[in-house]
Design a protein around this motif. Sequence first.
Motif, mmCIF file in Angstrom:
data_model
loop_
_atom_site.group_PDB
_atom_site.id
_atom_site.type_symbol
_atom_site.label_atom_id
_atom_site.label_comp_id
_atom_site.label_asym_id
_atom_site.label_seq_id
_atom_site.Cartn_x
_atom_site.Cartn_y
_atom_site.Cartn_z
ATOM 1 N N ASP A 120 4.593 -0.693 9.789
ATOM 2 C CA ASP A 120 5.875 -1.149 9.240
ATOM 3 C C ASP A 120 5.617 -1.785 7.876
ATOM 4 O O ASP A 120 4.472 -1.877 7.425
ATOM 5 C CB ASP A 120 6.563 -2.124 10.193
ATOM 6 C CG ASP A 120 5.723 -3.368 10.467
ATOM 7 O OD1 ASP A 120 4.669 -3.546 9.807
ATOM 8 O OD2 ASP A 120 6.111 -4.171 11.325
ATOM 9 N N GLN A 165 0.842 -1.197 0.000
ATOM 10 C CA GLN A 165 0.000 0.000 0.000
ATOM 11 C C GLN A 165 0.876 1.244 0.000
ATOM 12 O O GLN A 165 1.701 1.411 0.888
ATOM 13 C CB GLN A 165 -0.792 0.078 1.305
ATOM 14 C CG GLN A 165 -1.753 -1.020 1.568
ATOM 15 C CD GLN A 165 -2.525 -0.665 2.831
ATOM 16 O OE1 GLN A 165 -3.166 0.382 2.910
ATOM 17 N NE2 GLN A 165 -2.444 -1.520 3.823
ATOM 18 N N VAL A 189 -6.121 4.897 -5.417
ATOM 19 C CA VAL A 189 -6.250 3.468 -5.124
ATOM 20 C C VAL A 189 -7.513 2.922 -5.786
ATOM 21 O O VAL A 189 -7.501 1.856 -6.419
ATOM 22 C CB VAL A 189 -6.295 3.230 -3.604
ATOM 23 C CG1 VAL A 189 -6.708 1.794 -3.298
ATOM 24 C CG2 VAL A 189 -4.957 3.541 -2.973
ATOM 25 N N SER A 245 2.416 -16.241 0.818
ATOM 26 C CA SER A 245 1.678 -17.512 0.675
ATOM 27 C C SER A 245 0.445 -17.334 -0.210
ATOM 28 O O SER A 245 0.019 -18.262 -0.898
ATOM 29 C CB SER A 245 1.273 -18.046 2.048
ATOM 30 O OG SER A 245 0.447 -17.105 2.717
ATOM 31 N N PHE A 246 -0.129 -16.141 -0.197
ATOM 32 C CA PHE A 246 -1.296 -15.868 -1.049
ATOM 33 C C PHE A 246 -0.912 -16.041 -2.512
ATOM 34 O O PHE A 246 -1.610 -16.702 -3.286
ATOM 35 C CB PHE A 246 -1.791 -14.439 -0.783
ATOM 36 C CG PHE A 246 -2.954 -14.002 -1.645
ATOM 37 C CD1 PHE A 246 -4.249 -14.084 -1.176
ATOM 38 C CD2 PHE A 246 -2.736 -13.506 -2.929
ATOM 39 C CE1 PHE A 246 -5.320 -13.678 -1.972
ATOM 40 C CE2 PHE A 246 -3.791 -13.099 -3.728
ATOM 41 C CZ PHE A 246 -5.090 -13.189 -3.253
ATOM 42 N N GLU A 299 5.739 -4.829 6.825
ATOM 43 C CA GLU A 299 4.873 -6.017 6.796
ATOM 44 C C GLU A 299 3.398 -5.625 6.808
ATOM 45 O O GLU A 299 2.570 -6.235 6.120
ATOM 46 C CB GLU A 299 5.193 -6.940 7.974
ATOM 47 C CG GLU A 299 4.499 -8.294 7.842
ATOM 48 C CD GLU A 299 4.833 -9.252 8.980
ATOM 49 O OE1 GLU A 299 5.929 -9.154 9.550
ATOM 50 O OE2 GLU A 299 3.964 -10.103 9.276
ATOM 51 N N SER A 300 3.073 -4.591 7.557
ATOM 52 C CA SER A 300 1.663 -4.199 7.619
ATOM 53 C C SER A 300 1.204 -3.530 6.329
ATOM 54 O O SER A 300 0.014 -3.416 6.077
ATOM 55 C CB SER A 300 1.405 -3.296 8.827
ATOM 56 O OG SER A 300 1.980 -2.027 8.616
ATOM 57 N N LEU A 301 2.150 -3.081 5.504
ATOM 58 C CA LEU A 301 1.772 -2.445 4.237
ATOM 59 C C LEU A 301 1.579 -3.450 3.101
ATOM 60 O O LEU A 301 0.971 -3.130 2.086
ATOM 61 C CB LEU A 301 2.841 -1.439 3.786
ATOM 62 C CG LEU A 301 3.129 -0.246 4.686
ATOM 63 C CD1 LEU A 301 3.966 0.772 3.934
ATOM 64 C CD2 LEU A 301 1.861 0.407 5.186
ATOM 65 N N GLU A 302 2.133 -4.649 3.254
ATOM 66 C CA GLU A 302 2.024 -5.639 2.175
ATOM 67 C C GLU A 302 0.566 -5.875 1.821
ATOM 68 O O GLU A 302 -0.264 -6.105 2.696
ATOM 69 C CB GLU A 302 2.614 -6.978 2.624
ATOM 70 C CG GLU A 302 4.113 -6.975 2.683
ATOM 71 C CD GLU A 302 4.641 -8.254 3.339
ATOM 72 O OE1 GLU A 302 3.836 -9.050 3.875
ATOM 73 O OE2 GLU A 302 5.867 -8.444 3.298
ATOM 74 N N LEU A 303 0.265 -5.835 0.517
ATOM 75 C CA LEU A 303 -1.129 -6.033 0.112
ATOM 76 C C LEU A 303 -1.561 -7.486 0.300
ATOM 77 O O LEU A 303 -2.709 -7.764 0.613
ATOM 78 C CB LEU A 303 -1.319 -5.605 -1.345
ATOM 79 C CG LEU A 303 -1.312 -4.086 -1.567
ATOM 80 C CD1 LEU A 303 -1.159 -3.761 -3.043
ATOM 81 C CD2 LEU A 303 -2.576 -3.445 -1.018
ATOM 82 N N ARG A 304 -0.641 -8.425 0.055
ATOM 83 C CA ARG A 304 -0.941 -9.844 0.231
ATOM 84 C C ARG A 304 0.299 -10.521 0.804
ATOM 85 O O ARG A 304 1.416 -10.089 0.550
ATOM 86 C CB ARG A 304 -1.286 -10.528 -1.105
ATOM 87 C CG ARG A 304 -2.529 -10.002 -1.819
ATOM 88 C CD ARG A 304 -3.824 -10.317 -1.089
ATOM 89 N NE ARG A 304 -5.016 -9.917 -1.830
ATOM 90 C CZ ARG A 304 -5.548 -8.698 -1.811
ATOM 91 N NH1 ARG A 304 -4.996 -7.735 -1.067
ATOM 92 N NH2 ARG A 304 -6.634 -8.416 -2.506
ATOM 93 N N ALA A 305 0.071 -11.609 1.547
ATOM 94 C CA ALA A 305 1.194 -12.396 2.056
ATOM 95 C C ALA A 305 1.812 -13.196 0.901
ATOM 96 O O ALA A 305 1.137 -13.492 -0.090
ATOM 97 C CB ALA A 305 0.689 -13.344 3.142
#
Lengths: 413, 107
Positions: free
Chosen positions: A55, A41, A298, A65-66, A57-63
């Motif tokens: 941080d 994001q 967005v 694994s997704f 990690e919290s901005l990642e749109l998907r993990a």
Amino acid sequence: MDDILIIGAGQAGMQVAVSLREHGFTGPITLAGSERATPYQRPPLSKAYLSGEADLESLELRAQSFYDDRLIAVRCDDAVVSVAFEGGDGVAVTASGSRIPFAQLALTPGSEPRRVSIPGCDLAGVLYLRDLADADELKARWGAAGRVVVIGGGFIGLEVAAAARKAGKTVTVLEAADRLIARAVSPITSEFFRQAHARRGIDVRVSVQVTGILGTGDIVTGVELADGEVVPADIVLVGIGVIPRSALAEQLGLKLVGGAIVVDEFARTSDPRVVAAGDAVLMPHPLGRPGQVRLESVQNAVDQAKVAAATLMGAPEAYRAVPWFWSDQADLKLQIAGLSTGFDQTVVRGDPDDDHFSVLYYAEGKLIAIDTVNDASDYMVVRRALGRGATIPPELASDTSVSLKSLLVPAAA
Amino acid sequence: MPSITYISPNGTSTTLDARVGDSVMEVAVKHGVDGIVAECGGACSCATCHVYVDAAFQETVGGPGELEDDMLDGAASERLSNSRLSCQIKMRDEFDGLTVHVAPEQL
């Protein structure tokens, strides 16, 4: 071969990949990006990420694994540098020399900050904010910077200015035009933000011309104005708009206007094998009003990506989403629904001095957009109304004793 | 790590671990839980991450803030007393085992 390549691993690129799988596409999907992180994001970069509340990690749109589970190959940190169709099939080549073959292509390249070219613009501490690398550099200098000068009174500039002020810094905003956020909102909303930021201790100046950036050694120390005044600065954040990234579209010979990739309502470029979505795209007005628009948001990245994916699947659906946008500046939440371009009447609802009001925009008596400040209720009512073609009589809209919802007039049958 | 269980409208249950501070929305979206759209990415600007907090956790989690309250009024699914926007629920250790029911319509 039915491989689909998506060039540009931002919000739009990620959405194209996800939507293709949702449509049941089972062929190979490659999502190629130039940045080191998987799609993330961007909006929090000027807010929560800067302040340390979020941080990476919290901005990642998907993990990861997704993507793995859905067999979406995300190739980070290796920009596509050339792309071409050779015979029937396409091939892209990355900076590291990898070749990626494809049958169909989605371009979601995004945009990059417009740079200033004035004396001193290359000094250390003259910063831009678009991606994670920019945000990390800004953050690295943030703590020690007592004085922040923002060149450009648009969304990015004002968000950073608000965050800096909240962090106790001395903040100056320098805008060349005679009002803030002039491209996106009416003079009423512009003037509100000028006063609201001034009340919060930001020195907001409009109609000022920046002539140079001064430094000691290679470190920035201030910004020089046309009248000779120097505004001291430890950081100069430049937010004067963006330029669509169109180099690859140019290689493909796609139709461009003003550097933007031209698409139709189905996200098709001038080459039937190529769709495009996001910031870099110029498209017909999504609500059927005259003209073409390029939307940096967005919402547009997501909705246009969905349209692009449907087109790639051979099941085209025209883009009819209501544009919406938000900007968080200190305790002020601006929310916009619709596109106000072409308005001929505005109605103010509520009192700007309370930091809680709306501006409704009309064209020929019909509601086309709203700006709300700290009024999510009006925002949602209008967003939904625009989606259904409903309107609100302008002569009644300013009465805050009546809910907007109760004033809705459905679309004529 | 506190866990969250998401019950989709069709009854499917998904349990995921969260970091303290993560929102209930972001954990769901990152792992592809169906029905949580979250178009705005957690800025409380789209009302497409609407959930109903399970009765057992309603008191612990609490109610919506002012802005969220207004956004919920415009949500696509019926608003109930346990409605929340999942982007505004930040996980804490005491929320371990939190169960939320995903609203049937988000757009």
